[in-house]
Design a protein around this motif. Structure first.
Motif, mmCIF file in Angstrom:
data_model
loop_
_atom_site.group_PDB
_atom_site.id
_atom_site.type_symbol
_atom_site.label_atom_id
_atom_site.label_comp_id
_atom_site.label_asym_id
_atom_site.label_seq_id
_atom_site.Cartn_x
_atom_site.Cartn_y
_atom_site.Cartn_z
ATOM 1 N N UNK A 61 0.825 -1.215 0.000
ATOM 2 C CA UNK A 61 0.000 0.000 0.000
ATOM 3 C C UNK A 61 0.855 1.259 0.000
ATOM 4 N N UNK A 62 1.940 1.252 0.771
ATOM 5 C CA UNK A 62 2.859 2.398 0.785
ATOM 6 C C UNK A 62 3.421 2.626 -0.612
ATOM 7 N N UNK A 63 3.841 1.555 -1.257
ATOM 8 C CA UNK A 63 4.438 1.691 -2.585
ATOM 9 C C UNK A 63 3.420 2.127 -3.628
ATOM 10 N N UNK A 64 2.192 1.615 -3.576
ATOM 11 C CA UNK A 64 1.221 2.036 -4.597
ATOM 12 C C UNK A 64 0.728 3.462 -4.352
ATOM 13 N N UNK A 65 0.894 3.954 -3.139
ATOM 14 C CA UNK A 65 0.539 5.345 -2.858
ATOM 15 C C UNK A 65 1.658 6.311 -3.258
ATOM 16 N N UNK A 66 2.861 5.784 -3.491
ATOM 17 C CA UNK A 66 4.014 6.599 -3.850
ATOM 18 C C UNK A 66 4.040 6.793 -5.368
ATOM 19 N N UNK A 67 3.867 8.017 -5.850
ATOM 20 C CA UNK A 67 3.836 8.233 -7.302
ATOM 21 C C UNK A 67 5.167 7.925 -7.997
#
Length: 173
Positions: A61-67
């Motif tokens: 989730x952290x990575x998919x929230x990081x553009x």
């Protein structure tokens, strides 16, 4: 008119899911990092987490929230044992499932491991404009997935089509 396409490097995060691996013996994670960097992509981050669906889901989730992260590769936790939960952790995050990935991966794996490929629950999807590929924990499976499937689809030069050319449209509603 120049119809040649140029390579587009992507930022790729790698997550190893294992209760026993540490950086020194994480052969699958190292295999993926080697392959993605040799292909010209950038490793955005690499982590190792235990087989815990909530920790896996939180990190992805952290990575998919990081553009800045465009692709997430996970290795491990796709089997059938009680601790294997990567597909359950990650697939709920998908906006769209890439059904063909698991199907084609198992078809390719059939050539190498025959009926054992039915034990693979490899999945892929798109979440918040980020591609996610969940691979088995063996370095052989990671090599197979990268070399015969993912590498070409993450290369803008691949014809007739590839996943990179879809990236600008992934967040359309």
């Amino acid at each position: 008119m120049n119809t040649q396409r140029t390579f587009t490097p992507l930022n790729i995060a790698v997550l190893t899911v294992s209760d026993t691996r540490i950086e020194e013996n994480d052969t699958s994670g190292k295999t993926l990092v080697e392959r993605l960097t040799q292909a010209g992509h950038t490793m955005a981050e690499k982590r190792i987490l235990p087989d815990n669906i909530y920790q896996i889901r939180a990190q992805v989730s952290v990575w998919i929230a990081d553009p800045e992260v465009q692709v997430v590769l996970t290795t491990g936790g796709t089997g059938l044992t009680g601790r294997d939960g990567t597909p359950e952790a990650v697939s709920v995050l998908f906006d769209k499932t890439i059904d063909g990935f698991g199907e084609v991966f198992r078809a390719i794996s059939w050539q190498e491991i025959k009926t054992s490929t039915l034990q693979s629950r490899s999945v892929a999807g798109v979440a918040n404009g980020t591609y996610i590929f969940c691979l088995p924990g063996s370095s052989g499976a990671c090599r197979t997935a990268w070399d015969q499937l993912i590498r070409e689809q993450l290369d803008f030069r691949t014809r007739p089509c590839n996943l990179v050319e879809l990236m600008p449209r992934l967040l359309e509603r």
